[in-house]
Motif scaffolding. Structure first.
Motif, PDB file in Angstrom:
ATOM      1  N   ALA A  27       0.838  -1.205   0.000  1.00 19.55           N
ATOM      2  CA  ALA A  27       0.000   0.000   0.000  1.00 19.55           C
ATOM      3  C   ALA A  27       0.871   1.253   0.000  1.00 19.55           C
ATOM      4  CB  ALA A  27      -0.917   0.019   1.228  1.00 19.55           C
ATOM      5  N   ILE A  28       0.295   2.315  -0.542  1.00 19.33           N
ATOM      6  CA  ILE A  28       0.884   3.653  -0.504  1.00 19.33           C
ATOM      7  C   ILE A  28       0.045   4.453   0.487  1.00 19.33           C
ATOM      8  CG2 ILE A  28       1.351   5.776  -1.797  1.00 19.33           C
ATOM      9  CD1 ILE A  28       1.498   3.935  -4.339  1.00 19.33           C
ATOM     10  N   ILE A  29       0.687   5.002   1.505  1.00 19.70           N
ATOM     11  CA  ILE A  29      -0.014   5.737   2.559  1.00 19.70           C
ATOM     12  C   ILE A  29       0.265   7.228   2.408  1.00 19.70           C
ATOM     13  CG2 ILE A  29      -0.386   5.982   5.049  1.00 19.70           C
ATOM     14  CD1 ILE A  29      -0.869   3.114   4.158  1.00 19.70           C
ATOM     15  N   VAL A  30      -0.789   8.042   2.401  1.00 18.29           N
ATOM     16  CA  VAL A  30      -0.670   9.498   2.336  1.00 18.29           C
ATOM     17  C   VAL A  30      -0.870  10.045   3.742  1.00 18.29           C
ATOM     18  CG1 VAL A  30      -1.662  11.619   1.409  1.00 18.29           C
ATOM     19  CG2 VAL A  30      -1.526   9.579  -0.043  1.00 18.29           C
ATOM     20  N   LEU A  31       0.148  10.704   4.277  1.00 18.36           N
ATOM     21  CA  LEU A  31       0.017  11.325   5.593  1.00 18.36           C
ATOM     22  C   LEU A  31      -0.636  12.695   5.460  1.00 18.36           C
ATOM     23  CD1 LEU A  31       3.423  10.529   7.354  1.00 18.36           C
ATOM     24  CD2 LEU A  31       1.304   9.210   7.356  1.00 18.36           C
ATOM     25  N   GLY A  32      -1.490  13.026   6.407  1.00 16.53           N
ATOM     26  CA  GLY A  32      -2.057  14.368   6.475  1.00 16.53           C
ATOM     27  C   GLY A  32      -3.252  14.642   5.590  1.00 16.53           C
ATOM     28  N   GLY A  33      -3.845  13.638   4.978  1.00 17.42           N
ATOM     29  CA  GLY A  33      -5.036  13.846   4.162  1.00 17.42           C
ATOM     30  C   GLY A  33      -4.750  14.552   2.859  1.00 17.42           C
ATOM     31  N   LEU A  34      -5.772  15.152   2.309  1.00 12.63           N
ATOM     32  CA  LEU A  34      -5.657  15.825   1.016  1.00 12.63           C
ATOM     33  C   LEU A  34      -5.316  17.292   1.158  1.00 12.63           C
ATOM     34  CD1 LEU A  34      -8.583  14.239  -1.013  1.00 12.63           C
ATOM     35  CD2 LEU A  34      -6.169  13.712  -1.097  1.00 12.63           C
TER      36      LEU A  34
END
Length: 172
Positions: A27-34
């Motif tokens: 998985a690719i995780i994005v920290l801090g939302g959009l």
């Protein structure tokens, strides 16, 4: 002299952080939302490059995450979100560690702002024992923004060393 050494160290840590060459991951995780368009765009680029078909977004700031905006890509993605408690990097790390255990993930790419890479790595390594690549997206900051990040990230690194987000993980 101490000031010069500190400035060089902080510059190397925040402006030119160590980044791994990402490989295919669970998985690719994005920290801090959009909240950061460059961070989301980097996650999309990595997915389009075939590194994972799954993007998971931390909605750390509450209510700003709109997974539908990621669906405008030509890459078929499995997109999901989670809300960390608290909405901090440490809270994200705890939630990511739990998600990884639940989903049986062994490899992740964490995407965050470039100035946050070093601190994110230290904190995530406390909660996830698999293969971890932390990738930074260039987030434009003015001089005041960089000054703020130097102070904030430095304080956060020190806190992470003395107050781990998770108990130190061991293999085995």
């Amino acid at each position: 002299m101490v000031f010069i050494v500190a400035m060089i160290t902080m510059t190397m840590t925040y402006v030119f952080p160590r980044e791994e060459e990402p490989a295919h991951v669970d998985a690719i995780i994005v920290l801090g939302g959009l909240s950061s368009a460059p961070v989301v765009a980097e996650a999309q680029r990595l997915a389009a490059a075939g590194l994972s078909g799954r993007i998971v977004i931390s909605d750390a700031f509450g209510g700003n995450t709109r997974p539908a905006t990621l669906c405008r890509t030509e890459v078929e993605l499995d997109i999901s979100c989670f809300t960390p408690h608290p909405g901090t990097t440490a809270g994200e790390a705890v939630a990511i560690g739990a998600l990884a255990a639940d989903e049986d993930w062994h490899s992740l790419i964490i995407v965050t702002a470039d100035y946050h890479v070093s601190r994110a790595r230290v904190i995530l390594e406390q909660c996830f024992t698999g293969d971890l690549s932390v990738v930074g997206a260039a987030v434009p900051l003015d001089v005041g923004g960089w000054f703020h990040q130097y102070l904030y990230q430095s304080a956060g690194l020190i806190k992470a060393m003395f107050e781990p987000a998770c108990q130190p993980m061991t293999s085995g």
